[in-house]
Design a protein around this motif. Structure first.
Motif, PDB file in Angstrom:
ATOM      1  N   ALA A 145      -4.577  11.310   7.013  1.00 53.06           N
ATOM      2  CA  ALA A 145      -4.022  10.544   5.890  1.00 53.06           C
ATOM      3  C   ALA A 145      -4.984   9.423   5.531  1.00 53.06           C
ATOM      4  N   VAL A 146      -4.733   8.801   4.396  1.00 53.99           N
ATOM      5  CA  VAL A 146      -5.508   7.640   3.969  1.00 53.99           C
ATOM      6  C   VAL A 146      -4.542   6.558   3.484  1.00 53.99           C
ATOM      7  N   ARG A 147      -4.975   5.314   3.647  1.00 55.14           N
ATOM      8  CA  ARG A 147      -4.199   4.187   3.117  1.00 55.14           C
ATOM      9  C   ARG A 147      -4.832   3.727   1.820  1.00 55.14           C
ATOM     10  N   ILE A 148      -3.999   3.541   0.799  1.00 49.02           N
ATOM     11  CA  ILE A 148      -4.482   3.099  -0.512  1.00 49.02           C
ATOM     12  C   ILE A 148      -3.783   1.786  -0.845  1.00 49.02           C
ATOM     13  N   HIS A 185       0.839  -1.200   0.000  1.00 51.08           N
ATOM     14  CA  HIS A 185       0.000   0.000   0.000  1.00 51.08           C
ATOM     15  C   HIS A 185       0.868   1.241   0.000  1.00 51.08           C
ATOM     16  N   ILE A 186       0.202   2.375  -0.153  1.00 53.78           N
ATOM     17  CA  ILE A 186       0.849   3.662   0.053  1.00 53.78           C
ATOM     18  C   ILE A 186       0.071   4.407   1.135  1.00 53.78           C
ATOM     19  N   TRP A 187       0.757   5.330   1.799  1.00 50.81           N
ATOM     20  CA  TRP A 187       0.150   6.149   2.855  1.00 50.81           C
ATOM     21  C   TRP A 187       0.139   7.585   2.354  1.00 50.81           C
ATOM     22  N   LEU A 188      -1.051   8.055   1.992  1.00 51.79           N
ATOM     23  CA  LEU A 188      -1.209   9.369   1.377  1.00 51.79           C
ATOM     24  C   LEU A 188      -1.581  10.388   2.446  1.00 51.79           C
ATOM     25  N   ILE A 190     -11.219   3.741  -0.156  1.00 50.05           N
ATOM     26  CA  ILE A 190      -9.891   3.804   0.444  1.00 50.05           C
ATOM     27  C   ILE A 190     -10.077   3.761   1.961  1.00 50.05           C
ATOM     28  N   ALA A 191      -8.985   3.645   2.711  1.00 49.94           N
ATOM     29  CA  ALA A 191      -9.079   3.459   4.160  1.00 49.94           C
ATOM     30  C   ALA A 191      -8.677   4.730   4.892  1.00 49.94           C
ATOM     31  N   SER A 192      -9.484   5.140   5.859  1.00 46.25           N
ATOM     32  CA  SER A 192      -9.179   6.313   6.664  1.00 46.25           C
ATOM     33  C   SER A 192      -8.054   6.015   7.650  1.00 46.25           C
ATOM     34  N   GLY A 193      -7.196   7.011   7.870  1.00 44.62           N
ATOM     35  CA  GLY A 193      -6.125   6.848   8.848  1.00 44.62           C
ATOM     36  C   GLY A 193      -6.616   6.653  10.263  1.00 44.62           C
ATOM     37  N   ARG A 194      -7.861   7.029  10.532  1.00 40.85           N
ATOM     38  CA  ARG A 194      -8.409   6.909  11.880  1.00 40.85           C
ATOM     39  C   ARG A 194      -8.347   5.479  12.402  1.00 40.85           C
ATOM     40  N   ALA A 195      -8.524   4.497  11.528  1.00 43.25           N
ATOM     41  CA  ALA A 195      -8.564   3.100  11.965  1.00 43.25           C
ATOM     42  C   ALA A 195      -7.230   2.619  12.514  1.00 43.25           C
ATOM     43  N   PHE A 196      -6.153   3.323  12.216  1.00 49.74           N
ATOM     44  CA  PHE A 196      -4.812   2.884  12.605  1.00 49.74           C
ATOM     45  C   PHE A 196      -4.220   3.735  13.723  1.00 49.74           C
ATOM     46  N   ARG A 197      -4.968   4.729  14.187  1.00 50.10           N
ATOM     47  CA  ARG A 197      -4.417   5.728  15.083  1.00 50.10           C
ATOM     48  C   ARG A 197      -4.743   5.406  16.534  1.00 50.10           C
ATOM     49  N   VAL A 198      -3.706   5.232  17.357  1.00 52.51           N
ATOM     50  CA  VAL A 198      -3.888   4.971  18.785  1.00 52.51           C
ATOM     51  C   VAL A 198      -4.255   6.253  19.513  1.00 52.51           C
ATOM     52  N   ASN A 199      -3.633   7.353  19.146  1.00 54.90           N
ATOM     53  CA  ASN A 199      -3.952   8.649  19.736  1.00 54.90           C
ATOM     54  C   ASN A 199      -3.738   9.735  18.678  1.00 54.90           C
ATOM     55  N   ASP A 200      -4.093  10.960  19.029  1.00 58.21           N
ATOM     56  CA  ASP A 200      -4.048  12.058  18.065  1.00 58.21           C
ATOM     57  C   ASP A 200      -2.830  12.959  18.231  1.00 58.21           C
ATOM     58  N   ARG A 201      -1.830  12.509  18.985  1.00 59.49           N
ATOM     59  CA  ARG A 201      -0.632  13.333  19.140  1.00 59.49           C
ATOM     60  C   ARG A 201       0.073  13.483  17.796  1.00 59.49           C
TER      61      ARG A 201
END
Length: 461
Positions: free
Chosen positions: A426-429, A385-388, A410-421
């Motif tokens: 971003a999105v995963r493609i 994948h790429i991380w856009l 495409i996949a939202s970066g929210r699903a991979f984020r433990v915290n918002d620091r």
């Protein structure tokens, strides 16, 4: 108030963390139900013989873990259960959408034909035990020997008895987490991590601590600080291009991480599902610190999706517990598929599939570079994948929703984020989830959407 109370005889230093861990376990096992009001800090401090400051720090830690909430004028309460984590990918294939949301290796008709021929081979050569035995000890010993040789090729020396064959990496991750991290403990990982690790830790009552990272992975100082204050017992890493940002952790950084883990006696879970697909990758963590690493070596992402198998390597001290936890959650890997995997390793089919996959990914990455020229994205030549990264002001969930409206998932970066620091939306493609023509059209849709959004995205009503 609930009848459960912390046990002062089980407190250890630092007391505020030990107290928070007791609360965490009680919430995980149901002793403290959602909505339960906790004792006031002053009352609990008096009962336990602690300072009010210590109890206050413990409550602050529980708030940080997302387990309790404080309400002004009312007190502190156990949080109601959070909503189930939605997967970042389409749960069903849609004819209306180009699906770039699910992480898969590139495949074509050749893979289907190969699987058909492989299953014919299994039918002609299957041992009776693969069809009739309930005992893993009757089915898997010779396959563990094949696994040990495969791992040796990647730099990992493992005794066959320390290798658990699982039905894919998800099963291996679950077994590893259950073996290394008891309920109430804290596991560290990168602030962007495997999307399934987040709900898994929630279900098991494990606090997941997202650590700061740079382009070379988790920052050693961040891990050292978290471990030094007693907040971490286990570290989960995806060091070889499988993580959301496709980070390839250098050998130097791996050595630094291992030194910190040894100094603080941390267990490491290493998710290395791309393993042999990655050309010239640094030594696995399991090769650098075999005494403390649970290593996951998968085949689904590097060969073809139907070969849902992985090897989990456990250090001596965790070998028995890992085997038992795999028994209670999965019993054993599907024997006929393990027969096929061992056959394909021995006859060179896996190596041929790896060569084919690398060539296919080379073409897909070249296409992505061409289609997304001028955008900010991260990739590794053998990543799936790429991380856009989206321009400032763009919201990843809104962007995914608008991409879906255009016809591409495409996949939202929210699903991979433990915290918002230090969050950057971003999105995963995924590059391998469909044929190259659809990939080209999907990337074109993403590019057009980026170009049309000259103004920051506004909230969707």
């Amino acid at each position: 108030m609930n009848a459960w109370s912390p046990d002062p005889t089980k407190l250890s230093r630092p007391a505020y963390l030990s107290l928070a861990d007791q609360f965490t376990r009680a919430i995980a096992d149901g002793s403290l139900a959602a909505g339960t009001q906790l004792k006031t800090q002053r009352k609990l401090a008096f009962e336990l013989g602690l300072s009010v400051q210590t109890v206050s720090r413990s409550y602050e830690e529980l708030i940080r873990r997302g387990l309790i909430v404080g309400e002004v004028g009312r007190g502190s309460f156990v949080r109601a259960g959070l909503a189930e984590n939605a997967p970042p990918y389409l749960t069903e294939r849609s004819k209306e959408l180009i699906d770039l949301s699910i992480l898969k290796p590139v495949s074509d008709r050749m893979h289907t034909e190969l699987m058909r021929n492989g299953l014919h081979w299994v039918a002609d050569n299957m041992a009776a035990a693969s069809a009739l035995s309930f005992r893993p000890s009757s089915v898997l010993p010779r396959h563990r020997a094949v696994a040990a040789e495969w791992l040796r090729r990647g730099g990992i020396v493992a005794a066959p008895d320390n290798i658990i064959i699982t039905d894919g990496a998800t099963s291996a991750i679950t077994t590893a987490v259950m073996s290394a991290a008891p309920a109430g403990s804290t596991m560290a990982t990168s602030a962007l991590t495997h999307h399934l690790l987040i709900p898994l830790c929630k279900y098991l009552g494990i606090h997941l601590e997202g650590l700061a990272s740079d382009d070379d992975g988790i920052l050693p100082d961040a891990l050292d600080h978290a471990a030094a204050r007693g907040a971490v017992q286990v570290l989960y890493m995806q060091p070889s291009a499988i993580g959301p940002r496709t980070t390839m952790v250098s050998e130097k950084r791996r050595i630094e991480i291992v030194e910190i883990a040894r100094r603080h006696d941390l267990t490491i879970i290493e998710n290395d599902v791309l393993n042999a697909l990655i050309v010239d990758r640094p030594p696995p963590l399991a090769a650098l610190a075999p005494e403390r690493v649970l290593h996951i070596n998968g085949f689904t992402k590097i060969t073809l999706p139907g070969l849902r198998l992985a090897y989990l390597v456990a250090p001596d001290r965790l070998s028995a517990s890992a085997a038992n936890r795999h028994l209670v959650t999965n019993w054993m890997a599907t024997p006929v598929m393990v027969d096929l995997l061992s056959h394909w390793i021995n006859d060179g089919t896996v190596d041929k599939l790896l060569d084919w996959q690398r060539a296919a990914l080379r073409d897909r990455h070249a296409l992505a570079r061409d289609m997304l020229a001028g955008t900010s994205f991260r990739a590794h030549p053998q990543s799936l994948h790429i991380w856009l990264e989206l321009p400032p002001g763009y919201d990843e969930d809104q962007f995914v929703a608008r991409a879906t409206q255009r016809g591409v998932a495409i996949a939202s970066g929210r699903a991979f984020r433990v915290n918002d620091r230090n969050r950057r939306d971003a999105v995963r493609i995924a590059l391998g989830s469909t044929h190259v023509g659809e990939l080209r059209r999907g990337l074109q849709m993403v590019t057009e959407l980026l170009n049309e959004e000259a103004e920051p995205l506004l909230p969707m009503i």
